[in-house]
Design a protein around this motif. Structure first.
Motif, PDB file in Angstrom:
ATOM      1  N   LYS A  76      -5.308   4.122  -8.046  1.00  0.00           N
ATOM      2  CA  LYS A  76      -4.367   2.279  -8.264  1.00  0.00           C
ATOM      3  C   LYS A  76      -5.769   1.945  -9.541  1.00  0.00           C
ATOM      4  O   LYS A  76      -6.172   2.074 -10.331  1.00  0.00           O
ATOM      5  N   ARG A 136       2.670   8.765  -4.826  1.00  0.00           N
ATOM      6  CA  ARG A 136       0.943   8.502  -5.591  1.00  0.00           C
ATOM      7  C   ARG A 136       0.451   9.788  -4.862  1.00  0.00           C
ATOM      8  O   ARG A 136      -0.787   9.789  -5.938  1.00  0.00           O
ATOM      9  N   TYR A 183       3.454  -1.155  -5.587  1.00  0.00           N
ATOM     10  CA  TYR A 183       3.456  -1.886  -4.798  1.00  0.00           C
ATOM     11  C   TYR A 183       3.596  -3.167  -5.109  1.00  0.00           C
ATOM     12  O   TYR A 183       3.408  -4.348  -4.066  1.00  0.00           O
ATOM     13  N   ASP A 205      -7.096   8.438   3.004  1.00  0.00           N
ATOM     14  CA  ASP A 205      -5.710   7.863   2.343  1.00  0.00           C
ATOM     15  C   ASP A 205      -6.077   6.747   1.370  1.00  0.00           C
ATOM     16  O   ASP A 205      -5.245   6.456  -0.157  1.00  0.00           O
ATOM     17  N   ASN A 264       8.503  -0.748   1.120  1.00  0.00           N
ATOM     18  CA  ASN A 264       7.416  -0.340   1.150  1.00  0.00           C
ATOM     19  C   ASN A 264       7.984   1.324  -0.035  1.00  0.00           C
ATOM     20  O   ASN A 264       7.363   2.348   0.853  1.00  0.00           O
ATOM     21  N   LYS A 270       6.099   8.122   6.807  1.00  0.00           N
ATOM     22  CA  LYS A 270       5.036   7.015   6.368  1.00  0.00           C
ATOM     23  C   LYS A 270       5.521   5.935   6.700  1.00  0.00           C
ATOM     24  O   LYS A 270       4.168   5.261   6.831  1.00  0.00           O
TER      25      LYS A 270
HETATM   26  N1  LIG Z   1      -0.880   7.265   0.549  1.00  0.00           N
HETATM   27  C1  LIG Z   1       0.070   5.574   0.925  1.00  0.00           C
HETATM   28  N2  LIG Z   1       0.829   5.110   0.211  1.00  0.00           N
HETATM   29  C2  LIG Z   1       0.869   2.912  -0.329  1.00  0.00           C
HETATM   30  C3  LIG Z   1       0.005   2.874  -0.012  1.00  0.00           C
HETATM   31  C4  LIG Z   1      -0.222   1.385  -0.512  1.00  0.00           C
HETATM   32  C5  LIG Z   1      -0.497   0.151   0.159  1.00  0.00           C
HETATM   33  N3  LIG Z   1      -1.637   0.066   0.639  1.00  0.00           N
HETATM   34  C6  LIG Z   1      -2.153  -1.273   1.300  1.00  0.00           C
HETATM   35  C7  LIG Z   1      -3.633  -0.532   2.302  1.00  0.00           C
HETATM   36  C8  LIG Z   1      -4.475  -0.054   1.876  1.00  0.00           C
HETATM   37  C9  LIG Z   1      -5.122  -0.079   0.023  1.00  0.00           C
HETATM   38  O1  LIG Z   1      -5.329  -1.273  -0.253  1.00  0.00           O
HETATM   39  C10 LIG Z   1      -2.848  -1.629   0.117  1.00  0.00           C
HETATM   40  O2  LIG Z   1      -2.897  -2.714   0.620  1.00  0.00           O
HETATM   41  C11 LIG Z   1       1.034   1.889  -1.142  1.00  0.00           C
HETATM   42  N4  LIG Z   1       1.378   2.537  -1.347  1.00  0.00           N
HETATM   43  C12 LIG Z   1       2.808   4.203  -1.641  1.00  0.00           C
HETATM   44  O3  LIG Z   1       2.759   4.108  -2.850  1.00  0.00           O
HETATM   45  C13 LIG Z   1       3.623   4.357  -4.417  1.00  0.00           C
HETATM   46  C14 LIG Z   1       3.780   3.156  -4.766  1.00  0.00           C
HETATM   47  O4  LIG Z   1       2.420   2.950  -5.681  1.00  0.00           O
HETATM   48  P1  LIG Z   1       2.488   2.507  -7.262  1.00  0.00           P
HETATM   49  O5  LIG Z   1       4.299   2.301  -7.874  1.00  0.00           O
HETATM   50  O6  LIG Z   1       1.580   3.142  -7.954  1.00  0.00           O
HETATM   51  O7  LIG Z   1       2.298   1.009  -6.827  1.00  0.00           O
HETATM   52  C15 LIG Z   1       5.110   3.771  -2.451  1.00  0.00           C
HETATM   53  O8  LIG Z   1       5.618   4.704  -2.338  1.00  0.00           O
HETATM   54  C16 LIG Z   1       4.577   2.777  -1.964  1.00  0.00           C
HETATM   55  O9  LIG Z   1       5.028   3.026  -0.716  1.00  0.00           O
HETATM   56  C17 LIG Z   1      -1.003   3.631   1.231  1.00  0.00           C
HETATM   57  O10 LIG Z   1      -1.999   3.037   1.092  1.00  0.00           O
HETATM   58  N5  LIG Z   1      -1.293   4.971   0.732  1.00  0.00           N
END
Ligand SMILES: Nc1nc2c(c(CN[C@H]3C=C[C@H](O)[C@@H]3O)cn2[C@@H]2O[C@H](COP(=O)(O)O)[C@@H](O)[C@H]2O)c(=O)[nH]1
Length: 381
Positions: A355, A287, A107, A347, A84, A253
């Motif tokens: 998104k 993000r 992601y 978060d 991730n 993270k």
């Molecule tokens: N702080 C935080 N960062 C998260 C996520 C998620 C996905 N989480 C799952 C849980 C709940 C959601 O509904 C998803 O099912 C990915 N990322 C991060 O984002 C970046 C990718 O971004 P982009 O290139 O735009 O797709 C990358 O650093 C990735 O590590 C999150 O939730 N929180």
């Protein structure tokens, strides 16, 4: 604008991450924490505190997240959160992967990739096979981490290394259920298990010296860089050269997000039941800090903003990188303390909201927001 004061945060449950970052909050030079009321207001509008601590239904409704709940979902999450990080190419275009005729980006391209691989019979969640090229050849992983435009994903070799390490750990420790159960529903214990046994999850760095952590805290904070500040004020803080001896900053993270995703996937039951889910911080990536800056919850100095706007790189472990991540965590800690909503839930709300702003024409740099993300090449987010 006010910095998050240490006193105000004193009643927040602490983990290693917040313990290491809290003293920095009054020392930030390039990022300010303010606009907390904006986030409080958003959470008041969009979060029902009588509902579950984490939005399990919303999590399952994403097309690339599993819709069911069984041990295979925990396996899937361990693989996903090992990978991730870094879904943007050097030219700021997002990684893109096709699944069922849909082009997924960022992601979601990762989730589509792992789902495609499983459908094709690649034993991604068979830990013995994952641990060595005799089980899954490097060439198979290389082709998995090549996007639909024929471009290798960033940090391809590091992804393969991280997967091998995961396979070796889980095959020698009895698998995901056994690892999770050995932590006795303690979120921080699972984070600690992951960061102890898996080097790719060890998201810490030596504290850059100019983020002085002197116990007296009496030195003057350097001035907030203005628009007319020379660019060197930012570039001087990019290199992680000088460090504060013996002081480590911890962000964790990917380890923390894995815990939160287990909670969401299992609706806080069975493998997702953690008695201290509130104790993990938000997940400081590229993000959510951007989203916080877009909303005005945190504010970048004009000099830093100018650097990010022109697509300047931010070096892992540098002052500015630590400041952006720490300020994001601090802001969410404070809102969590005021509202009683867990940092993880805040978060997830912010990431999902971000998104919703994205569409296929957005570059990864802006992704539809007013403020750019920070370009940092790292395996940690
Ligand atoms: N702080 C935080 N960062 C998260 C996520 C998620 C996905 N989480 C799952 C849980 C709940 C959601 O509904 C998803 O099912 C990915 N990322 C991060 O984002 C970046 C990718 O971004 P982009 O290139 O735009 O797709 C990358 O650093 C990735 O590590 C999150 O939730 N929180």
């Amino acid at each position: 604008m006010s910095a998050v004061s240490e006193a105000q945060c004193s009643d927040i449950p602490e983990n290693e991450v917040w313990r290491s970052l809290r003293p920095l909050m009054s020392r930030l030079r390039h990022v300010r924490v303010g606009g907390l009321h904006i986030l409080e207001q958003l959470m008041a509008e969009h979060y029902d505190p009588t509902q579950a601590t984490i939005d399990s239904e919303g999590w399952h409704s994403h097309p690339q997240n599993p819709s069911h709940t069984d041990d295979s979902v925990a396996d899937w999450l361990f693989v996903i959160d090992t990978l991730n990080f870094g879904f943007w190419h050097d030219d700021n275009s997002p990684v893109r992967v096709e699944r069922d005729g849909v082009a997924y980006r960022g992601y979601w391209a990762l989730c589509a990739t792992v789902n495609n691989a499983l459908d094709q019979g690649v034993p991604m969640c068979d830990w013995e096979s994952l641990s060595s090229p005799s089980g899954i050849p490097d060439s198979t992983l290389v082709s998995l981490f090549t996007d639909m435009d024929g471009r290798p994903w960033p940090l391809q070799a590091e992804r393969i290394h991280a997967l091998r390490e995961l396979g070796a750990f889980l095959s020698s420790s009895g698998g995901t259920r056994s690892v999770i159960e050995s932590c006795h529903n303690d979120a921080l214990s699972l984070v600690s298990t992951l960061t102890t046994h898996l080097s790719s999850f060890r998201d810490s760095c030596a504290c850059p010296g100019s983020l002085s952590l002197s116990p007296s805290g009496t030195e003057a904070v350097p001035p907030y860089p203005s628009a007319s500040t020379p660019e060197s004020v930012v570039t001087d803080t990019l290199a992680p050269t000088e460090v504060e001896e013996g002081v480590t900053l911890t962000f964790n993270k990917r380890a923390q997000i894995l815990v939160a995703e287990l909670a969401a996937a299992f609706d806080c039951k069975d493998l997702g039941a953690f008695h201290n889910l509130h104790s993990i911080t938000m997940f400081a990536d590229y993000r959510v800090p951007q989203m916080l800056a877009h909303l005005g919850v945190i504010e970048y100095s004009p000099a830093l903003l100018a650097w990010l706007e022109k697509g300047g790189d931010v070096i892992p472990g540098s002052v500015v990188e630590c400041e952006m991540r720490a300020a994001s965590i601090g802001a969410v800690q404070e809102v969590a303390a005021k509202t009683g909503i867990s940092p993880a839930a805040i978060d997830f709300y912010l990431w999902d909201a971000c998104k919703r702003e994205q569409n296929p024409s957005n570059s990864a740099l802006y992704a539809g927001l007013k403020v750019p993300m920070h370009r940092c090449r790292t395996i940690f987010y």
